[in-house]
Design a protein around this motif. Structure first.
Motif, PDB file in Angstrom:
ATOM      1  N   GLN A 480       0.835  -1.201   0.000  1.00  0.00           N
ATOM      2  CA  GLN A 480       0.000   0.000   0.000  1.00  0.00           C
ATOM      3  C   GLN A 480       0.872   1.255   0.000  1.00  0.00           C
ATOM      4  OE1 GLN A 480      -2.202  -1.084   3.645  1.00  0.00           O
ATOM      5  NE2 GLN A 480      -4.085  -0.832   2.468  1.00  0.00           N
ATOM      6  N   THR A 481       1.919   1.256   0.816  1.00  0.00           N
ATOM      7  CA  THR A 481       2.803   2.419   0.914  1.00  0.00           C
ATOM      8  C   THR A 481       3.502   2.672  -0.414  1.00  0.00           C
ATOM      9  OG1 THR A 481       3.139   1.978   3.267  1.00  0.00           O
ATOM     10  CG2 THR A 481       4.763   3.374   2.180  1.00  0.00           C
ATOM     11  N   LEU A 482       3.944   1.608  -1.073  1.00  0.00           N
ATOM     12  CA  LEU A 482       4.589   1.745  -2.373  1.00  0.00           C
ATOM     13  C   LEU A 482       3.629   2.354  -3.391  1.00  0.00           C
ATOM     14  CD1 LEU A 482       7.372   0.853  -3.695  1.00  0.00           C
ATOM     15  CD2 LEU A 482       6.094  -1.075  -4.632  1.00  0.00           C
ATOM     16  N   LEU A 483       2.400   1.863  -3.412  1.00  0.00           N
ATOM     17  CA  LEU A 483       1.412   2.372  -4.362  1.00  0.00           C
ATOM     18  C   LEU A 483       1.069   3.835  -4.085  1.00  0.00           C
ATOM     19  CD1 LEU A 483      -0.949  -0.735  -4.477  1.00  0.00           C
ATOM     20  CD2 LEU A 483       0.428   0.140  -6.384  1.00  0.00           C
ATOM     21  N   VAL A 484       0.945   4.199  -2.811  1.00  0.00           N
ATOM     22  CA  VAL A 484       0.576   5.581  -2.457  1.00  0.00           C
ATOM     23  C   VAL A 484       1.667   6.557  -2.864  1.00  0.00           C
ATOM     24  CG1 VAL A 484       0.258   7.157  -0.504  1.00  0.00           C
ATOM     25  CG2 VAL A 484      -1.037   5.026  -0.618  1.00  0.00           C
ATOM     26  N   HIS A 485       2.903   6.261  -2.527  1.00  0.00           N
ATOM     27  CA  HIS A 485       3.959   7.262  -2.696  1.00  0.00           C
ATOM     28  C   HIS A 485       4.571   7.259  -4.093  1.00  0.00           C
ATOM     29  CE1 HIS A 485       3.712   8.508   1.451  1.00  0.00           C
ATOM     30  NE2 HIS A 485       3.672   7.228   1.802  1.00  0.00           N
ATOM     31  N   LEU A 486       4.156   6.323  -4.927  1.00  0.00           N
ATOM     32  CA  LEU A 486       4.597   6.366  -6.331  1.00  0.00           C
ATOM     33  C   LEU A 486       3.476   6.845  -7.251  1.00  0.00           C
ATOM     34  CD1 LEU A 486       6.890   3.219  -6.728  1.00  0.00           C
ATOM     35  CD2 LEU A 486       7.509   5.604  -6.274  1.00  0.00           C
ATOM     36  N   ARG A 487       2.431   7.440  -6.683  1.00  0.00           N
ATOM     37  CA  ARG A 487       1.374   8.002  -7.520  1.00  0.00           C
ATOM     38  C   ARG A 487       1.885   9.194  -8.318  1.00  0.00           C
ATOM     39  NH1 ARG A 487      -3.538   7.789  -2.989  1.00  0.00           N
ATOM     40  NH2 ARG A 487      -3.949   5.542  -3.210  1.00  0.00           N
ATOM     41  N   ARG A 488       2.810   9.933  -7.707  1.00  0.00           N
ATOM     42  CA  ARG A 488       3.422  11.080  -8.379  1.00  0.00           C
ATOM     43  C   ARG A 488       4.937  10.916  -8.290  1.00  0.00           C
ATOM     44  NH1 ARG A 488       0.151  15.729  -5.178  1.00  0.00           N
ATOM     45  NH2 ARG A 488       0.887  14.410  -3.471  1.00  0.00           N
ATOM     46  N   PRO A 489       5.494  10.027  -9.106  1.00  0.00           N
ATOM     47  CA  PRO A 489       6.920   9.697  -8.964  1.00  0.00           C
ATOM     48  C   PRO A 489       7.845  10.888  -9.121  1.00  0.00           C
ATOM     49  CG  PRO A 489       6.004   8.782 -11.000  1.00  0.00           C
ATOM     50  CD  PRO A 489       4.853   9.255 -10.192  1.00  0.00           C
ATOM     51  N   GLY A 490       7.487  11.834 -10.001  1.00  0.00           N
ATOM     52  CA  GLY A 490       8.341  13.006 -10.180  1.00  0.00           C
ATOM     53  C   GLY A 490       8.395  13.855  -8.920  1.00  0.00           C
ATOM     54  N   ASP A 491       7.243  14.109  -8.316  1.00  0.00           N
ATOM     55  CA  ASP A 491       7.203  14.872  -7.066  1.00  0.00           C
ATOM     56  C   ASP A 491       7.942  14.131  -5.960  1.00  0.00           C
ATOM     57  OD1 ASP A 491       5.710  16.796  -8.332  1.00  0.00           O
ATOM     58  OD2 ASP A 491       3.785  16.112  -7.519  1.00  0.00           O
ATOM     59  N   PHE A 492       7.736  12.821  -5.896  1.00  0.00           N
ATOM     60  CA  PHE A 492       8.392  12.031  -4.861  1.00  0.00           C
ATOM     61  C   PHE A 492       9.908  12.117  -4.989  1.00  0.00           C
ATOM     62  CE2 PHE A 492      10.057   7.949  -3.227  1.00  0.00           C
ATOM     63  CZ  PHE A 492       9.594   8.029  -1.918  1.00  0.00           C
ATOM     64  N   ALA A 493      10.421  12.020  -6.219  1.00  0.00           N
ATOM     65  CA  ALA A 493      11.867  12.085  -6.438  1.00  0.00           C
ATOM     66  C   ALA A 493      12.422  13.450  -6.046  1.00  0.00           C
ATOM     67  CB  ALA A 493      12.182  11.780  -7.902  1.00  0.00           C
ATOM     68  N   ARG A 494      11.706  14.513  -6.341  1.00  0.00           N
ATOM     69  CA  ARG A 494      12.176  15.854  -5.965  1.00  0.00           C
ATOM     70  C   ARG A 494      12.175  16.037  -4.453  1.00  0.00           C
ATOM     71  NH1 ARG A 494       9.229  17.233 -10.605  1.00  0.00           N
ATOM     72  NH2 ARG A 494       7.350  17.604  -9.375  1.00  0.00           N
ATOM     73  N   GLN A 495      11.235  15.426  -3.777  1.00  0.00           N
ATOM     74  CA  GLN A 495      11.103  15.612  -2.335  1.00  0.00           C
ATOM     75  C   GLN A 495      12.127  14.808  -1.544  1.00  0.00           C
ATOM     76  OE1 GLN A 495       7.052  14.395  -2.252  1.00  0.00           O
ATOM     77  NE2 GLN A 495       6.210  16.465  -2.434  1.00  0.00           N
ATOM     78  N   VAL A 496      12.478  13.612  -1.990  1.00  0.00           N
ATOM     79  CA  VAL A 496      13.375  12.753  -1.196  1.00  0.00           C
ATOM     80  C   VAL A 496      14.751  12.587  -1.824  1.00  0.00           C
ATOM     81  CG1 VAL A 496      11.370  11.500  -0.313  1.00  0.00           C
ATOM     82  CG2 VAL A 496      12.636  10.551  -2.243  1.00  0.00           C
ATOM     83  N   GLY A 497      14.935  13.024  -3.075  1.00  0.00           N
ATOM     84  CA  GLY A 497      16.228  12.924  -3.721  1.00  0.00           C
ATOM     85  C   GLY A 497      16.500  11.543  -4.306  1.00  0.00           C
ATOM     86  N   PRO A 498      17.522  11.436  -5.167  1.00  0.00           N
ATOM     87  CA  PRO A 498      17.814  10.154  -5.832  1.00  0.00           C
ATOM     88  C   PRO A 498      18.121   9.014  -4.863  1.00  0.00           C
ATOM     89  CG  PRO A 498      19.010  11.967  -6.878  1.00  0.00           C
ATOM     90  CD  PRO A 498      18.400  12.525  -5.629  1.00  0.00           C
ATOM     91  N   LEU A 499      18.920   9.314  -3.820  1.00  0.00           N
ATOM     92  CA  LEU A 499      19.261   8.265  -2.860  1.00  0.00           C
ATOM     93  C   LEU A 499      18.029   7.836  -2.072  1.00  0.00           C
ATOM     94  CD1 LEU A 499      21.819   6.730  -2.171  1.00  0.00           C
ATOM     95  CD2 LEU A 499      22.219   8.329  -0.290  1.00  0.00           C
ATOM     96  N   GLY A 500      17.143   8.803  -1.792  1.00  0.00           N
ATOM     97  CA  GLY A 500      15.905   8.478  -1.099  1.00  0.00           C
ATOM     98  C   GLY A 500      15.017   7.572  -1.924  1.00  0.00           C
ATOM     99  N   VAL A 501      14.944   7.843  -3.247  1.00  0.00           N
ATOM    100  CA  VAL A 501      14.154   6.995  -4.139  1.00  0.00           C
ATOM    101  C   VAL A 501      14.726   5.580  -4.153  1.00  0.00           C
ATOM    102  CG1 VAL A 501      13.473   6.591  -6.532  1.00  0.00           C
ATOM    103  CG2 VAL A 501      13.358   8.898  -5.571  1.00  0.00           C
TER     104      VAL A 501
END
Length: 637
Positions: A480-501
């Motif tokens: 569920q967590t994977l599905l929720v936080h990859l709904r907007r992958p571009g925003d997620f990558a900007r917020q947590v950075g490459p290493l975070g992704v």
């Protein structure tokens, strides 16, 4: 040491004169009230020198005011405002009724904290034309909860989905995700028809590279987290030494429980042993309204007033985060922690957390304590479960913290800044690993998590079936967590950075995916080893064959080796040989992963209940907590 306030001095003398408390009890409570800088009535209740009903009736008599039981005579609901609940809880004062007066209606205000400070607050908030009555803290909290119960029940379930639907797991698959899944399935089907061998080689290569990356990243995280824990502990010990009891804040403790009457005394005893001013603890035992057995067990313990039983109205989904969301509305503390029913936190844990927060910036929203088990040597499963937790909390999480990778929080002993928790709308009631999700959500909002060198001990599952129920829920929640936080992958990558992704993919996606894929690779290897069939060679070109063999031998070997190292930090060396049996543990993990996937598709919000109290250690733990009269043994600190 500061002097006792004039109001408290009068109150104490009055209670002694009335024969309600003894002089030595007043001396003890007065010393603690000065040391903690807390009102004397709060200390008397915390130490159980007097019961609430007697105390507040006496206070009413002392101040020449009426005593009102807000349970029997609740406030006028039209006077209460939901956006002032925090103030009601902090000041322990609520508007009660109105009555005719000169020039219009005159407000009657009920308070559980009579004295000059309360009167100043009352006049600032409601003006000079007010009358005051006395009520108990317990009755006041009950009245506020009753007034807003229906609205809180709705918000506990739907507030996150209504205010930030992109962060809610209520929608399992978005339309975009379904399109992507359909496209990938179609691409694979097309490839299998047009070029089946090339397609299977490509799929094999992707999975092999995933395994290789997973092994490498876990090893890197453990290497990055290798720090001198002794030095860290010494620094926190020094910081604790500088803390004074009067400077410690109110601390809210949430204990969500469901059908767990047998283990309740263990936690109650552990919380009474916390090295923290008792009058500054705001402990809420959170129970479902229909759970009559646990409610009766909690009431039978006759705990101090710092313990409050919060009954959650029935609604769906019936999950731990929903119950916490409901009870959190009543939180009075600057900080808030979640403990499970069978938890035994180390006595100085709250002070360690306060010292850690004091040494960090406001961007640190959560302090995660380590978890492990007090029945680690009970059987094979408890030993492997202990090794699993030691690897995660003692070796891997420090690396994630140092690399600033989003930390999927554990389900207990997470200490939050209450203000940030409110800002984030607390937990997602539709996510069955709510704290892992919250840890990722905090990172996306610019907050971080800090680890502290303090352990909460729990009861490890002694039954394979019980373990699979618990782990399948965790893995379903990771999905569920994977599905929720990859709904907007571009925003997620900007917020947590490459290493975070990368860390999110490996530790959230990797945990789930490896559990699902392992049986496939085990089956291929078993067939090949049994038959020596050359038909597999076409799917394993030389480079891919070497990668696969590396993963099988060195990659899994590295994980076994790390599992062997995991207990060294706690000097539990007797567990090290058991790490060699971890492949059997991985089989259970795969069973749980496939069960979690099935439940994601069929009943995504179902909370697979873990039964506690099955350990042979439970009876001893309960006996140590309880005295001969059925009360929690000993005196609260």
């Amino acid at each position: 040491m500061p002097e006792l306030s004039e109001t408290d001095a009068w109150t104490g003398d009055h209670l002694v004169e009335q024969g309600i408390i003894e002089l030595d009890e007043l001396d003890t409570a007065s010393t603690l009230a000065r040391k903690w800088q807390m009102p004397l009535p709060d200390v008397l209740l915390a130490r159980r020198f007097v019961d609430g009903r007697t105390l507040y009736r006496s206070l009413a008599d002392r101040f020449g005011l009426s005593h009102i039981d807000l349970i029997d005579e609740p406030p006028d609901p039209g006077l209460l405002q939901e956006d002032e609940v925090d103030a009601y809880m902090r000041e322990l004062t609520v508007p009660w009724r109105t009555r005719p007066g000169l020039g219009g209606k005159r407000m009657i205000v009920a308070t559980a904290r009579p004295g000059p400070a309360a009167m100043l607050h009352i006049r600032r908030r409601w003006g000079q034309s007010v009358d005051v009555v006395i009520t108990s803290k317990r009755a006041l909290r009950h009245a506020v909860q009753a007034a807003f119960s229906q609205r809180w029940s709705h918000r506990a379930v739907y507030e996150l989905d209504e205010r930030d639907p992109q962060m809610s797991a209520r929608t399992v698959f978005t339309a975009g995700q379904l399109v992507w899944l359909w496209a990938l399935a179609s691409l694979f089907a097309l490839g299998a028809i047009i070029a089946p061998i090339a397609t299977l080689i490509a799929l094999n290569a992707l999975m092999s590279l995933f395994y290789l990356g997973n092994f490498a990243f876990k090893g890197f995280a453990i290497w990055a987290g290798g720090t001198d824990l002794t030095a860290q502990r010494r620094e926190i010990d020094a910081a604790i030494g500088l803390l004074s009891d009067e400077d410690l804040p109110i601390y809210t403790v949430l204990v969500p429980m469901f059908r767990e009457p047998d283990v309740l005394p263990i936690l109650a005893g552990a919380l009474r042993n916390l090295d923290y001013p008792a009058a500054k603890l705001d402990i809420k035992i959170v129970l479902e309204e229909g759970d009559e057995e646990t409610i009766a067990a909690a009431q039978a313990l006759r705990l101090e007033e710092i313990f409050e039983i919060v009954l959650v109205p029935p609604s769906h989904p019936q999950t731990k985060p929903k119950a916490c969301n409901y009870a959190f509305r009543l939180a009075r503390g600057e900080f808030c922690v979640i403990y499970d029913a069978e938890d035994k936190p180390e006595p100085d844990q709250l002070k360690r957390v306060v010292a850690t927060f004091a040494r960090t910036g406001k961007d640190v929203a959560c302090v995660q304590c380590r978890l492990n088990y007090y029945n680690r040597n009970e059987n094979w499963l408890t030993r492997l479960f202990t090794l699993d937790y030691a690897l995660w909390f003692d070796l891997m999480l420090p690396g994630l913290e140092k690399l600033r990778i989003p930390i999927p929080l554990g389900g207990t002993s997470n200490h939050f800044r209450t203000s940030v928790l409110r800002e984030l709308i607390a937990w997602d009631p539709f996510n069955v690993t709510e704290d892992a999700d919250l840890g990722i959500r905090m990172t996306q909002k610019g907050y971080t998590t800090k680890l502290v060198e303090s352990t909460t001990f729990e009861e490890a599952n002694v039954s394979a079936g019980n373990w699979i129920r618990q782990r399948s829920r965790w893995i379903k929640g990771y999905m569920q967590t994977l599905l929720v936080h990859l709904r907007r992958p571009g925003d997620f990558a900007r917020q947590v950075g490459p290493l975070g992704v990368l860390g999110f993919a490996m530790f959230i996606g990797g945990t789930m995916l490896s559990g699902l894929l392992n049986p496939v690779f085990w089956a291929v290897f078993a067939v090949w080893a049994a038959t020596q069939a050359a038909g597999f060679d076409i799917f394993f070109p030389p480079v891919l064959l070497y990668i696969s063999l590396f993963n099988l031998l060195l990659g899994n070997g590295m994980l076994i080796f790390l599992m062997m190292l995991a207990p060294f930090r706690r000097n539990w060396l007797e567990l090290t040989p058991w790490a060699l049996t971890v492949p059997a543990y991985w089989i259970l993990l795969s069973i749980a992963a496939w069960k979690g996937l099935y439940q994601l598709l069929t009943k995504p919000f179902y909370w697979e209940k873990t039964t506690h109290g099955l350990s042979c250690h439970t009876a001893r733990e309960v006996a140590e907590a309880l005295g001969p009269d059925g009360r929690i043994a000993g005196s609260i600190r």
